[in-house]
Design an enzyme around this catalytic site. Structure first.
Site, PDB file in Angstrom:
ATOM      1  N   GLY A   1      -3.434  -3.951   9.866  1.00 16.93           N
ATOM      2  CA  GLY A   1      -4.069  -4.816   8.881  1.00 16.93           C
ATOM      3  C   GLY A   1      -3.802  -4.294   7.477  1.00 16.93           C
ATOM      4  O   GLY A   1      -4.257  -4.873   6.488  1.00 16.93           O
ATOM      5  N   GLU A  47      -9.506   1.391  17.911  1.00 14.92           N
ATOM      6  CA  GLU A  47      -9.179   2.741  17.426  1.00 14.92           C
ATOM      7  C   GLU A  47     -10.233   3.685  17.980  1.00 14.92           C
ATOM      8  O   GLU A  47     -11.330   3.779  17.451  1.00 14.92           O
ATOM      9  CB  GLU A  47      -9.159   2.774  15.902  1.00 14.92           C
ATOM     10  CG  GLU A  47      -7.952   2.052  15.339  1.00 14.92           C
ATOM     11  CD  GLU A  47      -7.658   2.399  13.884  1.00 14.92           C
ATOM     12  OE1 GLU A  47      -7.781   3.573  13.509  1.00 14.92           O
ATOM     13  OE2 GLU A  47      -7.320   1.474  13.138  1.00 14.92           O
ATOM     14  N   ASP A  83      -1.087   5.692  13.071  1.00 16.04           N
ATOM     15  CA  ASP A  83      -2.402   6.225  12.738  1.00 16.04           C
ATOM     16  C   ASP A  83      -2.213   7.423  11.824  1.00 16.04           C
ATOM     17  O   ASP A  83      -1.363   8.274  12.090  1.00 16.04           O
ATOM     18  CB  ASP A  83      -3.160   6.624  14.005  1.00 16.04           C
ATOM     19  CG  ASP A  83      -4.653   6.723  13.729  1.00 16.04           C
ATOM     20  OD1 ASP A  83      -5.217   5.775  13.138  1.00 16.04           O
ATOM     21  OD2 ASP A  83      -5.261   7.755  14.070  1.00 16.04           O
ATOM     22  N   GLY A 120      -5.533   3.795  -0.346  1.00 18.26           N
ATOM     23  CA  GLY A 120      -6.359   4.838   0.267  1.00 18.26           C
ATOM     24  C   GLY A 120      -6.530   6.068  -0.612  1.00 18.26           C
ATOM     25  O   GLY A 120      -6.911   5.983  -1.792  1.00 18.26           O
ATOM     26  N   ASP A 167      -4.286   7.930  -1.873  1.00 15.63           N
ATOM     27  CA  ASP A 167      -3.129   8.236  -2.724  1.00 15.63           C
ATOM     28  C   ASP A 167      -3.495   8.712  -4.140  1.00 15.63           C
ATOM     29  O   ASP A 167      -2.853   9.631  -4.650  1.00 15.63           O
ATOM     30  CB  ASP A 167      -2.185   7.025  -2.812  1.00 15.63           C
ATOM     31  CG  ASP A 167      -1.314   6.889  -1.566  1.00 15.63           C
ATOM     32  OD1 ASP A 167      -1.256   7.844  -0.771  1.00 15.63           O
ATOM     33  OD2 ASP A 167      -0.690   5.826  -1.397  1.00 15.63           O
ATOM     34  N   LYS A 216       7.501   7.594  -2.679  1.00 14.00           N
ATOM     35  CA  LYS A 216       6.516   7.954  -1.645  1.00 14.00           C
ATOM     36  C   LYS A 216       7.202   8.043  -0.284  1.00 14.00           C
ATOM     37  O   LYS A 216       7.016   9.002   0.455  1.00 14.00           O
ATOM     38  CB  LYS A 216       5.361   6.941  -1.607  1.00 14.00           C
ATOM     39  CG  LYS A 216       4.353   7.248  -0.496  1.00 14.00           C
ATOM     40  CD  LYS A 216       3.139   6.351  -0.463  1.00 14.00           C
ATOM     41  CE  LYS A 216       2.227   6.728   0.704  1.00 14.00           C
ATOM     42  NZ  LYS A 216       1.053   5.863   0.867  1.00 14.00           N
ATOM     43  N   ARG A 262       4.293   9.314   6.488  1.00 12.27           N
ATOM     44  CA  ARG A 262       4.708   8.083   7.162  1.00 12.27           C
ATOM     45  C   ARG A 262       6.221   7.881   7.041  1.00 12.27           C
ATOM     46  O   ARG A 262       6.858   7.382   7.965  1.00 12.27           O
ATOM     47  CB  ARG A 262       3.942   6.878   6.581  1.00 12.27           C
ATOM     48  CG  ARG A 262       4.182   5.573   7.317  1.00 12.27           C
ATOM     49  CD  ARG A 262       3.182   4.512   6.897  1.00 12.27           C
ATOM     50  NE  ARG A 262       1.818   4.964   7.110  1.00 12.27           N
ATOM     51  CZ  ARG A 262       0.999   5.337   6.128  1.00 12.27           C
ATOM     52  NH1 ARG A 262       1.365   5.278   4.871  1.00 12.27           N
ATOM     53  NH2 ARG A 262      -0.212   5.776   6.413  1.00 12.27           N
TER      54      ARG A 262
HETATM   55  P1  IMP Z   1      -5.609   4.682   9.350  1.00 15.86           P
HETATM   56  O1  IMP Z   1      -4.321   5.289   9.794  1.00 15.86           O
HETATM   57  O2  IMP Z   1      -5.395   3.276   8.940  1.00 15.86           O
HETATM   58  O3  IMP Z   1      -6.712   4.896  10.343  1.00 15.86           O
HETATM   59  O4  IMP Z   1      -5.962   5.432   8.014  1.00 15.86           O
HETATM   60  C1  IMP Z   1      -7.036   6.307   7.863  1.00 15.86           C
HETATM   61  C2  IMP Z   1      -7.469   6.344   6.422  1.00 15.86           C
HETATM   62  O5  IMP Z   1      -6.526   7.089   5.676  1.00 15.86           O
HETATM   63  C3  IMP Z   1      -7.574   4.975   5.756  1.00 15.86           C
HETATM   64  O6  IMP Z   1      -8.720   4.972   4.926  1.00 15.86           O
HETATM   65  C4  IMP Z   1      -6.324   4.864   4.946  1.00 15.86           C
HETATM   66  O7  IMP Z   1      -6.544   4.130   3.761  1.00 15.86           O
HETATM   67  C5  IMP Z   1      -6.021   6.317   4.617  1.00 15.86           C
HETATM   68  N1  IMP Z   1      -4.573   6.502   4.575  1.00 15.86           N
HETATM   69  C6  IMP Z   1      -3.694   6.315   5.595  1.00 15.86           C
HETATM   70  N2  IMP Z   1      -2.445   6.522   5.173  1.00 15.86           N
HETATM   71  C7  IMP Z   1      -2.527   6.838   3.873  1.00 15.86           C
HETATM   72  C8  IMP Z   1      -1.559   7.112   2.864  1.00 15.86           C
HETATM   73  O8  IMP Z   1      -0.339   7.093   3.087  1.00 15.86           O
HETATM   74  N3  IMP Z   1      -2.042   7.395   1.642  1.00 15.86           N
HETATM   75  C9  IMP Z   1      -3.374   7.398   1.349  1.00 15.86           C
HETATM   76  N4  IMP Z   1      -4.309   7.122   2.227  1.00 15.86           N
HETATM   77  C10 IMP Z   1      -3.888   6.837   3.484  1.00 15.86           C
END
Ligand code: IMP
Length: 177
Positions: free
Chosen positions: A7, A31, A60, A137, A139, A157, A163
């Site tokens: 999402g 999850e 994830d 997030g 960042d 990035k 990632r």
């Molecule tokens: P999820 O992988 O979507 O469960 O991410 C977990 C949390 O980490 C979420 O709040 C995302 O916004 C944050 N997050 C995941 N990947 C990144 C990133 O590449 N940069 C910053 N925040 C991240």
């Protein structure tokens, strides 16, 4: 064409920049609350494979802060949605040791195939204050060198990120089959 079930548009754009042939599907998956990102990804990809005739991928990620013994880690999404970046900065108020690691686990699957996992990491430090408007997030508070990730463009990035590493590993694996 690979279906990336997420999402999160930011994650999808990053994957698109690396893989090219990828389509976003926002169909959700459970999850689970587990101790490792790998467990969350494996459970998720099996669930997705039941509903979408692959190739499919999910990802994830988590932020692991050294001085907080790896918190928020697998709780990163919940912590971001509750206390957010300001809350993390408050937790680290006055703390000199600010090293942190982003981790990413990609799960890739096709019908009739055991899913495969790819991981990546990015080491950095938690900034003293949020900076930049790119990315998503955590960042704006995650620093690598002189910049936060939110101060980098997508390509920059992707070149260094957790990632970027995990998705390029998937790309290499796909092209070597
Ligand atoms: P999820 O992988 O979507 O469960 O991410 C977990 C949390 O980490 C979420 O709040 C995302 O916004 C944050 N997050 C995941 N990947 C990144 C990133 O590449 N940069 C910053 N925040 C991240």
């Amino acid at each position: 064409m690979i279906y990336f079930v997420t999402g999160n548009r930011g994650k999808f754009e990053e994957a698109l920049g690396i893989l090219g042939e990828v389509e976003q599907r926002n169909i959700g998956y459970p999850e689970i609350q587990a101790e490792a990102l790998e467990d969350v990804a494996v459970f998720g990809i099996w669930d997705v494979l039941k509903r979408l005739a692959g190739p499919v991928m999910i990802e994830d990620a988590g932020l692991f802060i050294d001085s907080l013994r790896g918190f928020p880690g697998v709780y990163s999404a919940y912590v971001f949605d509750t206390i957010g970046n300001d809350g993390i900065l408050k937790l680290l108020d006055g703390v000199k040791e600010r090293r942190a690691t982003f981790r990413s686990v990609v799960a890739y699957g096709e019908p009739g195939m055991e899913p495969v996992l790819f991981s990546g990491e990015l080491e950095g430090t938690i900034a003293l204050e949020p900076r930049g408007s790119g990315g998503f997030g955590y960042d704006p508070i995650f620093r690598v060198g002189e910049k936060t990730i939110a101060e980098m463009g997508l390509d920059e990035k992707n070149r260094i990120s957790h990632r970027g590493v995990s998705i390029r590993a998937l790309k290499v694996w796909l092209s070597s089959r």
